[in-house]
Scaffold this motif. Structure first.
Motif, PDB file in Angstrom:
ATOM      1  N   ASP A 283      -1.684  -2.925  -3.863  1.00  0.00           N
ATOM      2  CA  ASP A 283      -1.021  -1.769  -4.479  1.00  0.00           C
ATOM      3  C   ASP A 283      -1.919  -0.539  -4.358  1.00  0.00           C
ATOM      4  O   ASP A 283      -1.986   0.294  -5.258  1.00  0.00           O
ATOM      5  N   PHE A 284      -2.596  -0.449  -3.239  1.00  0.00           N
ATOM      6  CA  PHE A 284      -3.557   0.635  -2.984  1.00  0.00           C
ATOM      7  C   PHE A 284      -2.863   1.993  -2.987  1.00  0.00           C
ATOM      8  O   PHE A 284      -1.865   2.202  -2.312  1.00  0.00           O
ATOM      9  N   HIS A 285      -3.428   2.924  -3.789  1.00  0.00           N
ATOM     10  CA  HIS A 285      -2.926   4.298  -3.838  1.00  0.00           C
ATOM     11  C   HIS A 285      -3.990   5.299  -3.390  1.00  0.00           C
ATOM     12  O   HIS A 285      -3.722   6.490  -3.342  1.00  0.00           O
ATOM     13  N   GLY A 286      -5.185   4.819  -3.116  1.00  0.00           N
ATOM     14  CA  GLY A 286      -6.265   5.730  -2.765  1.00  0.00           C
ATOM     15  C   GLY A 286      -7.159   6.014  -3.960  1.00  0.00           C
ATOM     16  O   GLY A 286      -7.041   5.407  -5.014  1.00  0.00           O
ATOM     17  N   GLU A 287      -8.045   6.963  -3.768  1.00  0.00           N
ATOM     18  CA  GLU A 287      -9.060   7.284  -4.774  1.00  0.00           C
ATOM     19  C   GLU A 287      -8.793   8.635  -5.408  1.00  0.00           C
ATOM     20  O   GLU A 287      -8.602   9.635  -4.731  1.00  0.00           O
ATOM     21  N   ARG A 288      -8.776   8.630  -6.742  1.00  0.00           N
ATOM     22  CA  ARG A 288      -8.652   9.869  -7.502  1.00  0.00           C
ATOM     23  C   ARG A 288      -9.823   9.962  -8.480  1.00  0.00           C
ATOM     24  O   ARG A 288     -10.061   9.038  -9.239  1.00  0.00           O
ATOM     25  N   ASP A 289     -10.543  11.067  -8.409  1.00  0.00           N
ATOM     26  CA  ASP A 289     -11.697  11.277  -9.298  1.00  0.00           C
ATOM     27  C   ASP A 289     -12.674  10.105  -9.251  1.00  0.00           C
ATOM     28  O   ASP A 289     -13.203   9.674 -10.282  1.00  0.00           O
ATOM     29  N   GLY A 290     -12.884   9.577  -8.043  1.00  0.00           N
ATOM     30  CA  GLY A 290     -13.856   8.522  -7.864  1.00  0.00           C
ATOM     31  C   GLY A 290     -13.391   7.134  -8.245  1.00  0.00           C
ATOM     32  O   GLY A 290     -14.157   6.182  -8.173  1.00  0.00           O
ATOM     33  N   ILE A 291     -12.117   7.009  -8.650  1.00  0.00           N
ATOM     34  CA  ILE A 291     -11.586   5.710  -9.065  1.00  0.00           C
ATOM     35  C   ILE A 291     -10.443   5.311  -8.144  1.00  0.00           C
ATOM     36  O   ILE A 291      -9.524   6.105  -7.906  1.00  0.00           O
TER      37      ILE A 291
ATOM     38  N   HIS B  19       0.685  11.518  -9.763  1.00  0.00           N
ATOM     39  CA  HIS B  19       0.533  12.959  -9.554  1.00  0.00           C
ATOM     40  C   HIS B  19       0.484  13.684 -10.897  1.00  0.00           C
ATOM     41  O   HIS B  19      -0.321  14.619 -11.091  1.00  0.00           O
ATOM     42  N   ILE B  20       1.341  13.260 -11.817  1.00  0.00           N
ATOM     43  CA  ILE B  20       1.352  13.868 -13.151  1.00  0.00           C
ATOM     44  C   ILE B  20       0.063  13.521 -13.884  1.00  0.00           C
ATOM     45  O   ILE B  20      -0.556  14.374 -14.532  1.00  0.00           O
ATOM     46  N   ALA B  21      -0.367  12.268 -13.760  1.00  0.00           N
ATOM     47  CA  ALA B  21      -1.606  11.826 -14.408  1.00  0.00           C
ATOM     48  C   ALA B  21      -2.796  12.628 -13.897  1.00  0.00           C
ATOM     49  O   ALA B  21      -3.698  12.995 -14.671  1.00  0.00           O
ATOM     50  N   ALA B  22      -2.819  12.918 -12.594  1.00  0.00           N
ATOM     51  CA  ALA B  22      -3.930  13.668 -12.007  1.00  0.00           C
ATOM     52  C   ALA B  22      -4.039  15.058 -12.620  1.00  0.00           C
ATOM     53  O   ALA B  22      -5.154  15.556 -12.870  1.00  0.00           O
TER      54      ALA B  22
ATOM     55  N   TYR C  28      -6.624  17.046 -20.630  1.00  0.00           N
ATOM     56  CA  TYR C  28      -5.802  16.472 -21.700  1.00  0.00           C
ATOM     57  C   TYR C  28      -6.127  15.000 -21.920  1.00  0.00           C
ATOM     58  O   TYR C  28      -5.978  14.478 -23.018  1.00  0.00           O
ATOM     59  N   VAL C  29      -6.549  14.333 -20.852  1.00  0.00           N
ATOM     60  CA  VAL C  29      -6.982  12.936 -20.935  1.00  0.00           C
ATOM     61  C   VAL C  29      -8.262  12.794 -20.120  1.00  0.00           C
ATOM     62  O   VAL C  29      -8.560  13.635 -19.263  1.00  0.00           O
ATOM     63  N   GLY C  30      -8.985  11.710 -20.384  1.00  0.00           N
ATOM     64  CA  GLY C  30     -10.255  11.538 -19.705  1.00  0.00           C
ATOM     65  C   GLY C  30     -10.177  10.801 -18.396  1.00  0.00           C
ATOM     66  O   GLY C  30     -11.128  10.826 -17.614  1.00  0.00           O
ATOM     67  N   SER C  31      -9.047  10.113 -18.146  1.00  0.00           N
ATOM     68  CA  SER C  31      -8.942   9.308 -16.930  1.00  0.00           C
ATOM     69  C   SER C  31      -7.479   9.019 -16.619  1.00  0.00           C
ATOM     70  O   SER C  31      -6.592   9.191 -17.479  1.00  0.00           O
ATOM     71  N   LEU C  32      -7.239   8.565 -15.397  1.00  0.00           N
ATOM     72  CA  LEU C  32      -5.883   8.143 -15.028  1.00  0.00           C
ATOM     73  C   LEU C  32      -5.435   6.981 -15.902  1.00  0.00           C
ATOM     74  O   LEU C  32      -4.271   6.916 -16.313  1.00  0.00           O
ATOM     75  N   GLU C  33      -6.348   6.065 -16.179  1.00  0.00           N
ATOM     76  CA  GLU C  33      -6.019   4.908 -17.011  1.00  0.00           C
ATOM     77  C   GLU C  33      -5.543   5.352 -18.390  1.00  0.00           C
ATOM     78  O   GLU C  33      -4.558   4.835 -18.927  1.00  0.00           O
ATOM     79  N   GLU C  34      -6.227   6.336 -18.961  1.00  0.00           N
ATOM     80  CA  GLU C  34      -5.826   6.851 -20.265  1.00  0.00           C
ATOM     81  C   GLU C  34      -4.467   7.546 -20.189  1.00  0.00           C
ATOM     82  O   GLU C  34      -3.640   7.420 -21.103  1.00  0.00           O
TER      83      GLU C  34
ATOM     84  N   THR D   9       0.842  -1.201   0.000  1.00  0.00           N
ATOM     85  CA  THR D   9       0.000   0.000   0.000  1.00  0.00           C
ATOM     86  C   THR D   9       0.875   1.247   0.000  1.00  0.00           C
ATOM     87  O   THR D   9       2.002   1.235   0.490  1.00  0.00           O
ATOM     88  N   HIS D  10       0.299   2.326  -0.548  1.00  0.00           N
ATOM     89  CA  HIS D  10       1.014   3.599  -0.650  1.00  0.00           C
ATOM     90  C   HIS D  10       0.252   4.703   0.075  1.00  0.00           C
ATOM     91  O   HIS D  10      -0.982   4.675   0.165  1.00  0.00           O
ATOM     92  N   THR D  11       0.995   5.682   0.563  1.00  0.00           N
ATOM     93  CA  THR D  11       0.417   6.800   1.302  1.00  0.00           C
ATOM     94  C   THR D  11       0.862   8.111   0.654  1.00  0.00           C
ATOM     95  O   THR D  11       1.555   8.124  -0.355  1.00  0.00           O
ATOM     96  N   ILE D  12       0.490   9.222   1.272  1.00  0.00           N
ATOM     97  CA  ILE D  12       0.893  10.527   0.756  1.00  0.00           C
ATOM     98  C   ILE D  12       2.405  10.731   0.824  1.00  0.00           C
ATOM     99  O   ILE D  12       2.922  11.691   0.240  1.00  0.00           O
ATOM    100  N   ALA D  13       3.121   9.836   1.502  1.00  0.00           N
ATOM    101  CA  ALA D  13       4.583   9.947   1.516  1.00  0.00           C
ATOM    102  C   ALA D  13       5.156   9.709   0.125  1.00  0.00           C
ATOM    103  O   ALA D  13       6.281  10.141  -0.165  1.00  0.00           O
ATOM    104  N   SER D  14       4.408   9.018  -0.743  1.00  0.00           N
ATOM    105  CA  SER D  14       4.819   8.920  -2.146  1.00  0.00           C
ATOM    106  C   SER D  14       3.632   9.352  -3.004  1.00  0.00           C
ATOM    107  O   SER D  14       3.278  10.527  -3.010  1.00  0.00           O
ATOM    108  N   ASP D  15       2.971   8.422  -3.682  1.00  0.00           N
ATOM    109  CA  ASP D  15       1.902   8.826  -4.597  1.00  0.00           C
ATOM    110  C   ASP D  15       0.535   8.295  -4.190  1.00  0.00           C
ATOM    111  O   ASP D  15      -0.351   8.156  -5.029  1.00  0.00           O
ATOM    112  N   GLY D  16       0.356   8.015  -2.907  1.00  0.00           N
ATOM    113  CA  GLY D  16      -0.955   7.634  -2.406  1.00  0.00           C
ATOM    114  C   GLY D  16      -1.775   8.855  -2.027  1.00  0.00           C
ATOM    115  O   GLY D  16      -1.271   9.979  -2.012  1.00  0.00           O
TER     116      GLY D  16
END
Length: 295
Positions: free
Chosen positions: A254-262, A147-150, A157-163, A15-22
């Motif tokens: 590999d939990f990073h938390g929720e971004r934009d509901g995902i 963070h860059i994807a967000a 520029y993109v519709g989702s983190l996956e994209e 799992t990841h936290t705000i100490a990196s990219d969670g």
């Protein structure tokens, strides 16, 4: 996944936290692990152990075991390879110095990513990526591709983190950068020298099982067979490889938390392993710490 009596429970070991990219604080991850019914959770931020102390303290207060960990960034055959370290000495000066060096490499990688994105016509800077995080970063925290994807999503520029990952930031993407990093064998050595156990993270993402076997021969203690991005076929294959090389099998969301509901990669606790695996990792680490004490 390995089953053990429910009296001892299960652990999510990635799992990841705000100490990196969670997205959650270390304490938040621990409380979420308790809500998920886990007996233990590992904090494995990218190239930093900054969040471990807070998580351990929260774990003590609510009666949940926190496995001190890290996810070390390495490179092999032109792609990023991640090695998880468990039960490391998070106060080891040499380890902390080495992780700081890796964060410097990560910063250069991020700058190169931004330059490539700019050539794709995207107007953004690293300062804007950091500002979009919404808080002041500590010196030993790290910035990652999510963070860059967000910011790419926020700018439209993109519709989702996956994209963002599939088209630009991930392996094969238009802006992908494979930074010159240490090799996996060196990360394994670093983890062992810090008194920990080394596990190869999400081998299915590398699409190179011959490389996985080569890394297994370099002194690994385990393989993360169960991961959010692994199919059942993947899990079975890596269990077999682990068995062939006499390695432990682990599991992590590999939990990073929720971004934009995902939720990225998957909810905390969605991949878990019996506590006997935690005990085995602890025992291997203890034997190395004992060896260091005898020097």
């Amino acid at each position: 996944m390995e089953e053990l009596g429910m009296d001892r429970g299960f652990a999510d070991l990635h799992t990841h936290t705000i100490a990196s990219d969670g997205m959650l604080t270390p304490s938040g991850n621990v409380r979420l692990a308790q809500a998920a019914g886990l007996a233990a959770v590992a904090i494995t931020d990218h190239d930093t152990v900054s969040g471990v102390a807070e998580a351990v303290e929260e774990g003590r207060s609510i009666g949940l075991e926190v496995v001190p960990g890290v996810e070390i960034s390495t490179s092999a055959r032109g792609q990023d390879i991640h090695v998880l370290g468990y039960f490391i000495d998070t106060l080891d000066p040499l380890l902390l110095d080495r992780l700081e060096q890796l964060r410097e490499v990560r910063k250069r990688r991020n700058d190169a990513l931004i330059e490539k994105l700019q050539t794709c016509g995207f107007e953004l800077t690293m300062d804007e990526v950091i500002a979009n995080i919404g808080r002041e970063l500590k010196p030993d925290e790290s910035v990652g591709r999510p963070h860059i994807a967000a910011l790419l999503v926020k700018r439209g520029y993109v519709g989702s983190l996956e994209e963002a990952f599939s088209d630009y930031l991930g392996k094969g993407g238009k802006a992908y950068v494979n930074a010159p990093r240490i090799e996996p064998a060196e990360a394994i050595r670093w983890i062992h020298e810090a008194g920990g156990s080394a596990v190869l993270a999400h081998p299915g993402l590398y699409a190179d099982d011959e490389l996985v076997e080569r890394i297994a021969e370099a002194g690994l203690d385990g393989i993360e067979a169960y991961h959010a991005d692994h199919s059942a076929e993947d899990a079975g294959r890596y269990e077999q490889i682990a068995s062939r090389f006499g390695l432990l099998v682990t599991a992590g969301s590999d939990f990073h938390g929720e971004r934009d509901g995902i939720v990225f990669h998957s909810p905390l606790g969605s991949r878990k392993i019996a506590m006997s695996a935690v005990d085995a990792l602890r025992e291997k680490a203890a034997s190395r710490k004992h060896g260091r004490d005898d020097r």
